[in-house]
Enzyme design. Sequence first.
Site, PDB file in Angstrom:
ATOM      1  CE1 TYR A  36     -10.414   3.217   7.642  1.00 19.92           C
ATOM      2  CE2 TYR A  36     -10.386   5.569   8.072  1.00 19.92           C
ATOM      3  CZ  TYR A  36      -9.719   4.401   7.762  1.00 19.92           C
ATOM      4  OH  TYR A  36      -8.353   4.429   7.564  1.00 19.92           O
ATOM      5  N   GLY A  64      -3.644  -2.146  -2.297  1.00 14.09           N
ATOM      6  CA  GLY A  64      -2.208  -1.998  -2.517  1.00 14.09           C
ATOM      7  C   GLY A  64      -1.893  -2.277  -3.983  1.00 14.09           C
ATOM      8  N   GLY A 108       0.832  -1.208   0.000  1.00 13.31           N
ATOM      9  CA  GLY A 108       0.000   0.000   0.000  1.00 13.31           C
ATOM     10  C   GLY A 108       0.860   1.248   0.000  1.00 13.31           C
ATOM     11  CG  PHE A 109       0.306   6.114   0.280  1.00 14.48           C
ATOM     12  CD1 PHE A 109       1.394   6.674  -0.369  1.00 14.48           C
ATOM     13  CD2 PHE A 109      -0.342   6.851   1.264  1.00 14.48           C
ATOM     14  CE1 PHE A 109       1.833   7.951  -0.044  1.00 14.48           C
ATOM     15  CE2 PHE A 109       0.090   8.123   1.594  1.00 14.48           C
ATOM     16  CZ  PHE A 109       1.181   8.667   0.951  1.00 14.48           C
ATOM     17  CG  ASP A 137      -0.773  -5.499  -0.053  1.00 16.54           C
ATOM     18  OD1 ASP A 137      -1.852  -5.640  -0.653  1.00 16.54           O
ATOM     19  OD2 ASP A 137      -0.391  -4.418   0.408  1.00 16.54           O
ATOM     20  CB  THR A 173     -10.779  -5.148   5.647  1.00  7.27           C
ATOM     21  OG1 THR A 173     -11.609  -5.551   4.598  1.00  7.27           O
ATOM     22  CG2 THR A 173      -9.329  -5.292   5.269  1.00  7.27           C
ATOM     23  CE  LYS A 190      -7.826   1.778  10.413  1.00  8.34           C
ATOM     24  NZ  LYS A 190      -6.562   1.033  10.376  1.00  8.34           N
TER      25      LYS A 190
END
Length: 328
Positions: free
Chosen positions: A149, A36, A10-11, A31, A95, A153
Amino acid sequence: MKFLITGGAGFVGSHLADKLIEQGHHITVIDDLSTGRYSNIEHLEGHERFRLIIDTVLNEKLMEELIRDTDRVFHMASAVGVKLIMERPVKTIETIFRGTDVVLDFCSRYRKRVLIPSTSEVYGKGISVPFKEDDDLLTGSTAKHRWAYACAKTLDEFLALAHWKETRLQVAVVRLFNTVGPRQTGQYGMVVPNFVKAAIDNRPLTVHGDGNQSRCFGHVSDVVEGLVKTLETPECFGQVINLGNDEEVSINDLAKKAIAMTESSSEITHLSYDKVYGEGFEDMQRRVPSLEKAKKLIGYEPTRTLEDIINDVAGEFRETVRIESQSA
Ligand code: UDP
Protein backbone atom coordinates in the site's frame (compact mmCIF):
# COMPACT_ATOMS: atom_id res chain seq x y z
CA MET A 1 -17.29 25.55 -10.22
CA LYS A 2 -17.46 21.92 -11.35
CA PHE A 3 -15.73 19.26 -9.25
CA LEU A 4 -15.19 15.59 -10.01
CA ILE A 5 -14.70 13.42 -6.93
CA THR A 6 -13.50 9.90 -7.64
CA GLY A 7 -14.38 7.64 -4.74
CA GLY A 8 -16.95 10.19 -3.66
CA ALA A 9 -19.16 7.58 -1.99
CA GLY A 10 -16.32 6.64 0.34
CA PHE A 11 -15.77 7.90 3.83
CA VAL A 12 -13.64 10.98 3.13
CA GLY A 13 -14.96 11.52 -0.41
CA SER A 14 -18.57 11.76 0.73
CA HIS A 15 -17.75 14.36 3.39
CA LEU A 16 -15.89 16.29 0.72
CA ALA A 17 -18.95 16.12 -1.54
CA ASP A 18 -21.10 17.55 1.27
CA LYS A 19 -18.66 20.39 1.84
CA LEU A 20 -18.42 21.35 -1.83
CA ILE A 21 -22.18 21.20 -2.30
CA GLU A 22 -22.51 23.46 0.75
CA GLN A 23 -20.11 25.89 -0.92
CA GLY A 24 -22.37 26.08 -3.98
CA HIS A 25 -20.37 23.93 -6.42
CA HIS A 26 -21.47 21.30 -8.93
CA ILE A 27 -20.32 17.81 -8.01
CA THR A 28 -19.93 14.65 -10.01
CA VAL A 29 -19.07 11.55 -8.02
CA ILE A 30 -17.70 8.45 -9.68
CA ASP A 31 -17.55 5.44 -7.42
CA ASP A 32 -17.71 1.70 -8.11
CA LEU A 33 -19.09 1.13 -4.59
CA SER A 34 -16.37 -1.44 -3.90
CA THR A 35 -15.54 0.05 -0.53
CA GLY A 36 -17.68 3.18 -0.85
CA ARG A 37 -21.33 2.98 0.19
CA TYR A 38 -24.39 4.34 -1.53
CA SER A 39 -25.82 5.32 1.84
CA ASN A 40 -22.96 7.84 2.26
CA ILE A 41 -24.26 9.99 -0.59
CA GLU A 42 -27.90 8.93 -0.75
CA HIS A 43 -28.93 12.24 0.83
CA LEU A 44 -27.34 14.13 -2.07
CA GLU A 45 -29.13 12.25 -4.86
CA GLY A 46 -31.77 14.47 -6.40
CA HIS A 47 -29.85 17.64 -5.51
CA GLU A 48 -29.68 19.78 -8.64
CA ARG A 49 -25.92 20.26 -8.35
CA PHE A 50 -25.10 16.61 -7.67
CA ARG A 51 -24.60 13.67 -10.00
CA LEU A 52 -23.57 10.10 -9.15
CA ILE A 53 -22.01 7.73 -11.65
CA ILE A 54 -21.47 4.15 -10.53
CA ASP A 55 -18.41 3.00 -12.42
CA THR A 56 -14.71 2.46 -12.00
CA VAL A 57 -11.93 5.00 -12.51
CA LEU A 58 -10.31 2.37 -14.70
CA ASN A 59 -13.01 3.03 -17.34
CA GLU A 60 -10.78 5.29 -19.38
CA LYS A 61 -13.35 6.40 -21.93
CA LEU A 62 -15.69 7.59 -19.22
CA MET A 63 -12.90 9.18 -17.18
CA GLU A 64 -11.77 11.14 -20.21
CA GLU A 65 -15.27 12.57 -20.67
CA LEU A 66 -15.67 13.37 -16.98
CA ILE A 67 -12.30 15.07 -16.63
CA ARG A 68 -12.71 17.05 -19.84
CA ASP A 69 -16.04 18.28 -18.51
CA THR A 70 -14.90 19.38 -15.03
CA ASP A 71 -12.84 22.22 -13.52
CA ARG A 72 -11.18 20.39 -10.64
CA VAL A 73 -10.59 16.79 -9.57
CA PHE A 74 -10.26 15.19 -6.15
CA HIS A 75 -8.99 11.67 -6.75
CA MET A 76 -10.23 10.02 -3.56
CA ALA A 77 -10.79 6.54 -5.06
CA SER A 78 -8.41 4.05 -3.48
CA ALA A 79 -8.18 0.70 -1.78
CA VAL A 80 -8.70 1.31 1.93
CA GLY A 81 -7.66 -0.25 5.16
CA VAL A 82 -4.83 -2.49 6.22
CA LYS A 83 -7.17 -5.49 6.38
CA LEU A 84 -8.10 -5.20 2.70
CA ILE A 85 -4.48 -4.77 1.75
CA MET A 86 -3.52 -7.97 3.52
CA GLU A 87 -6.43 -9.88 2.00
CA ARG A 88 -6.45 -8.51 -1.57
CA PRO A 89 -2.89 -7.41 -2.39
CA VAL A 90 -3.22 -7.60 -6.20
CA LYS A 91 -6.37 -5.52 -6.29
CA THR A 92 -4.87 -3.00 -3.89
CA ILE A 93 -1.83 -2.32 -6.00
CA GLU A 94 -3.80 -2.20 -9.25
CA THR A 95 -6.53 0.09 -7.96
CA ILE A 96 -4.13 2.53 -6.44
CA PHE A 97 -1.60 2.81 -9.17
CA ARG A 98 -3.67 2.36 -12.34
CA GLY A 99 -6.42 4.63 -11.07
CA THR A 100 -4.04 7.47 -10.32
CA ASP A 101 -2.28 6.99 -13.65
CA VAL A 102 -5.57 7.35 -15.54
CA VAL A 103 -6.58 10.44 -13.54
CA LEU A 104 -3.25 12.21 -13.89
CA ASP A 105 -3.00 11.38 -17.57
CA PHE A 106 -6.33 13.05 -18.42
CA CYS A 107 -5.81 15.93 -15.98
CA SER A 108 -2.54 16.62 -17.71
CA ARG A 109 -4.05 16.34 -21.19
CA TYR A 110 -6.98 18.67 -20.40
CA ARG A 111 -5.03 20.88 -17.94
CA LYS A 112 -7.28 20.28 -14.93
CA ARG A 113 -6.28 21.01 -11.36
CA VAL A 114 -6.12 17.84 -9.26
CA LEU A 115 -5.52 16.67 -5.72
CA ILE A 116 -3.93 13.26 -5.15
CA PRO A 117 -4.30 11.91 -1.62
CA SER A 118 -1.48 9.82 -0.31
CA THR A 119 -1.09 8.32 3.14
CA SER A 120 0.97 8.44 6.29
CA GLU A 121 1.69 4.76 5.56
CA VAL A 122 4.44 5.97 3.24
CA TYR A 123 6.52 6.93 6.31
CA GLY A 124 6.54 3.22 7.04
CA LYS A 125 8.75 2.15 9.89
CA GLY A 126 10.32 5.56 10.38
CA ILE A 127 10.75 6.32 14.05
CA SER A 128 11.78 9.95 14.19
CA VAL A 129 8.42 11.57 14.84
CA PRO A 130 6.94 13.97 14.00
CA PHE A 131 7.15 12.94 10.35
CA LYS A 132 8.05 15.74 7.99
CA GLU A 133 7.21 15.71 4.32
CA ASP A 134 10.84 15.59 3.19
CA ASP A 135 11.87 12.78 5.58
CA ASP A 136 13.28 9.56 4.18
CA LEU A 137 10.67 6.83 3.75
CA LEU A 138 11.35 3.46 5.33
CA THR A 139 9.15 0.59 4.26
CA GLY A 140 9.71 -3.11 4.82
CA SER A 141 10.48 -6.09 2.62
CA THR A 142 8.27 -6.95 -0.38
CA ALA A 143 7.41 -10.24 1.35
CA LYS A 144 5.36 -8.23 3.84
CA HIS A 145 2.24 -7.23 1.96
CA ARG A 146 1.31 -4.39 4.20
CA TRP A 147 4.01 -2.30 2.53
CA ALA A 148 2.43 -2.73 -0.92
CA TYR A 149 0.00 0.00 0.00
CA ALA A 150 2.74 2.44 1.01
CA CYS A 151 4.80 1.65 -2.08
CA ALA A 152 1.88 2.02 -4.49
CA LYS A 153 1.02 5.36 -2.90
CA THR A 154 4.65 6.44 -3.05
CA LEU A 155 4.65 5.72 -6.75
CA ASP A 156 1.45 7.81 -7.07
CA GLU A 157 3.31 10.66 -5.40
CA PHE A 158 6.25 10.34 -7.76
CA LEU A 159 3.94 10.36 -10.76
CA ALA A 160 2.04 13.42 -9.54
CA LEU A 161 5.26 15.32 -8.86
CA ALA A 162 6.63 14.26 -12.25
CA HIS A 163 3.59 15.79 -13.99
CA TRP A 164 4.21 19.01 -12.08
CA LYS A 165 7.89 18.97 -12.95
CA GLU A 166 7.48 18.23 -16.65
CA THR A 167 4.38 20.23 -17.60
CA ARG A 168 3.41 22.24 -14.49
CA LEU A 169 0.20 20.28 -14.02
CA GLN A 170 -1.57 21.95 -11.08
CA VAL A 171 -1.36 18.98 -8.76
CA ALA A 172 -1.06 18.78 -4.96
CA VAL A 173 -0.33 15.64 -2.95
CA VAL A 174 -1.73 15.29 0.57
CA ARG A 175 -0.58 12.62 3.01
CA LEU A 176 -3.59 11.76 5.12
CA PHE A 177 -2.88 10.55 8.64
CA ASN A 178 -5.47 8.37 10.38
CA THR A 179 -8.70 10.12 9.47
CA VAL A 180 -11.83 9.18 11.36
CA GLY A 181 -15.38 10.28 11.96
CA PRO A 182 -18.96 9.43 11.05
CA ARG A 183 -19.52 7.11 8.05
CA GLN A 184 -16.29 5.20 8.54
CA THR A 185 -17.11 1.54 8.96
CA GLY A 186 -15.14 -0.89 11.06
CA GLN A 187 -15.45 -3.35 8.18
CA TYR A 188 -11.94 -2.63 6.90
CA GLY A 189 -10.36 -2.98 10.31
CA MET A 190 -10.16 0.68 11.34
CA VAL A 191 -9.66 0.96 15.03
CA VAL A 192 -11.90 3.87 16.08
CA PRO A 193 -15.22 2.66 14.64
CA ASN A 194 -14.41 -0.86 15.83
CA PHE A 195 -13.67 0.21 19.38
CA VAL A 196 -16.57 2.63 19.70
CA LYS A 197 -19.07 0.16 18.30
CA ALA A 198 -17.81 -2.65 20.54
CA ALA A 199 -17.94 -0.33 23.57
CA ILE A 200 -21.54 0.70 22.83
CA ASP A 201 -22.53 -2.95 22.46
CA ASN A 202 -20.61 -3.82 25.67
CA ARG A 203 -18.51 -6.35 23.73
CA PRO A 204 -14.75 -6.76 24.33
CA LEU A 205 -12.42 -4.32 22.56
CA THR A 206 -9.65 -6.20 20.79
CA VAL A 207 -6.28 -4.46 20.92
CA HIS A 208 -3.70 -5.78 18.47
CA GLY A 209 -0.23 -6.53 19.81
CA ASP A 210 0.69 -5.00 23.16
CA GLY A 211 -1.33 -1.84 22.47
CA ASN A 212 1.62 0.47 23.09
CA GLN A 213 1.68 1.48 19.43
CA SER A 214 0.31 4.97 18.96
CA ARG A 215 -1.56 6.96 16.35
CA CYS A 216 -2.94 10.47 15.89
CA PHE A 217 -6.56 10.66 14.79
CA GLY A 218 -7.82 13.54 12.68
CA HIS A 219 -11.50 14.39 12.48
CA VAL A 220 -12.77 14.08 8.92
CA SER A 221 -14.26 17.62 9.04
CA ASP A 222 -10.83 19.15 9.74
CA VAL A 223 -9.23 17.04 7.06
CA VAL A 224 -11.85 17.92 4.44
CA GLU A 225 -11.37 21.62 5.13
CA GLY A 226 -7.64 21.09 4.62
CA LEU A 227 -8.20 19.26 1.33
CA VAL A 228 -10.41 22.02 -0.06
CA LYS A 229 -7.96 24.75 0.94
CA THR A 230 -5.02 22.84 -0.51
CA LEU A 231 -6.54 22.67 -3.97
CA GLU A 232 -7.37 26.38 -3.87
CA THR A 233 -3.84 27.42 -2.91
CA PRO A 234 -1.40 27.70 -5.84
CA GLU A 235 1.59 27.47 -3.45
CA CYS A 236 0.53 23.85 -2.84
CA PHE A 237 1.05 22.76 -6.44
CA GLY A 238 3.98 20.42 -6.81
CA GLN A 239 4.02 19.95 -3.02
CA VAL A 240 3.45 17.05 -0.64
CA ILE A 241 1.58 18.09 2.51
CA ASN A 242 0.70 16.19 5.70
CA LEU A 243 -2.88 16.54 6.97
CA GLY A 244 -4.39 15.13 10.13
CA ASN A 245 -4.06 15.80 13.83
CA ASP A 246 -0.91 15.68 15.96
CA GLU A 247 -2.47 14.61 19.28
CA GLU A 248 -0.86 11.22 19.93
CA VAL A 249 -2.61 8.37 21.75
CA SER A 250 -1.62 4.75 22.38
CA ILE A 251 -4.10 2.13 21.23
CA ASN A 252 -4.44 0.94 24.85
CA ASP A 253 -5.41 4.46 25.94
CA LEU A 254 -7.75 4.82 22.99
CA ALA A 255 -9.55 1.65 24.11
CA LYS A 256 -9.84 2.97 27.67
CA LYS A 257 -11.13 6.32 26.44
CA ALA A 258 -13.75 4.73 24.17
CA ILE A 259 -15.00 2.64 27.09
CA ALA A 260 -15.08 5.57 29.53
CA MET A 261 -16.75 7.99 27.14
CA THR A 262 -19.51 5.56 26.19
CA GLU A 263 -19.98 4.45 29.81
CA SER A 264 -19.46 0.90 28.65
CA SER A 265 -18.86 -2.26 30.65
CA SER A 266 -16.63 -3.71 27.90
CA GLU A 267 -13.32 -5.36 28.67
CA ILE A 268 -10.09 -4.97 26.77
CA THR A 269 -8.46 -8.05 25.27
CA HIS A 270 -5.17 -8.35 23.37
CA LEU A 271 -4.60 -10.38 20.21
CA SER A 272 -1.30 -10.96 18.37
CA TYR A 273 -0.84 -9.46 14.92
CA ASP A 274 -0.33 -12.91 13.36
CA LYS A 275 -3.74 -13.98 14.59
CA VAL A 276 -5.39 -10.86 13.20
CA TYR A 277 -3.70 -10.37 9.86
CA GLY A 278 -1.95 -13.69 9.27
CA GLU A 279 1.78 -14.02 8.98
CA GLY A 280 3.87 -11.35 7.35
CA PHE A 281 2.48 -8.35 9.13
CA GLU A 282 4.49 -5.51 10.57
CA ASP A 283 2.92 -2.58 12.38
CA MET A 284 4.35 0.86 12.96
CA GLN A 285 4.97 1.85 16.54
CA ARG A 286 4.31 5.56 16.29
CA ARG A 287 2.88 7.80 13.66
CA VAL A 288 2.77 11.54 14.32
CA PRO A 289 2.56 14.19 11.61
CA SER A 290 4.42 17.44 11.52
CA LEU A 291 1.69 19.89 10.54
CA GLU A 292 4.06 22.83 10.13
CA LYS A 293 3.96 22.82 6.35
CA ALA A 294 0.15 22.64 6.23
CA LYS A 295 -0.02 25.48 8.71
CA LYS A 296 2.36 27.61 6.68
CA LEU A 297 0.77 26.93 3.28
CA ILE A 298 -2.94 26.83 4.08
CA GLY A 299 -3.20 28.00 7.71
CA TYR A 300 -4.23 24.46 8.71
CA GLU A 301 -5.01 23.98 12.38
CA PRO A 302 -7.10 20.98 13.46
CA THR A 303 -9.94 22.06 15.73
CA ARG A 304 -11.57 18.76 16.68
CA THR A 305 -10.13 16.60 19.47
CA LEU A 306 -10.13 12.85 19.97
CA GLU A 307 -13.05 13.34 22.39
CA ASP A 308 -15.01 15.09 19.62
CA ILE A 309 -14.26 12.18 17.32
CA ILE A 310 -15.39 9.53 19.79
CA ASN A 311 -18.56 11.52 20.57
CA ASP A 312 -19.41 11.95 16.89
CA VAL A 313 -18.76 8.32 16.03
CA ALA A 314 -20.71 7.10 19.08
CA GLY A 315 -23.56 9.48 18.22
CA GLU A 316 -23.79 8.05 14.71
CA PHE A 317 -23.82 4.43 15.93
CA ARG A 318 -26.50 5.16 18.50
CA GLU A 319 -28.62 6.90 15.87
CA THR A 320 -28.28 3.92 13.52
CA VAL A 321 -29.34 1.53 16.28
CA ARG A 322 -32.31 3.79 17.08
CA ILE A 323 -33.47 3.90 13.44
CA GLU A 324 -33.02 0.15 13.01
CA SER A 325 -34.98 -0.63 16.15
CA GLN A 326 -37.79 1.71 15.01
CA SER A 327 -38.10 0.04 11.63
CA ALA A 328 -37.87 -3.50 13.09
N1 UDP B 1 -6.10 -1.96 15.91
C1 UDP B 1 -6.51 -2.61 17.07
N2 UDP B 1 -7.76 -3.15 17.10
C2 UDP B 1 -8.64 -3.06 16.06
C3 UDP B 1 -8.23 -2.40 14.88
C4 UDP B 1 -6.94 -1.86 14.85
O1 UDP B 1 -5.75 -2.70 18.04
O2 UDP B 1 -9.77 -3.57 16.18
C5 UDP B 1 -4.75 -1.36 15.88
C6 UDP B 1 -3.94 -1.65 14.62
O3 UDP B 1 -3.22 -2.86 14.71
C7 UDP B 1 -3.03 -0.43 14.57
C8 UDP B 1 -3.91 0.69 15.12
O4 UDP B 1 -4.93 0.06 15.87
O5 UDP B 1 -1.91 -0.59 15.41
C9 UDP B 1 -4.55 1.54 14.03
O6 UDP B 1 -5.18 0.68 13.11
P1 UDP B 1 -6.02 1.16 11.87
O7 UDP B 1 -6.31 -0.04 11.02
O8 UDP B 1 -7.18 1.99 12.32
O9 UDP B 1 -5.06 2.17 11.09
P2 UDP B 1 -3.53 2.03 10.62
O10 UDP B 1 -2.86 3.10 11.40
O11 UDP B 1 -3.01 0.68 10.97
O12 UDP B 1 -3.58 2.29 9.17
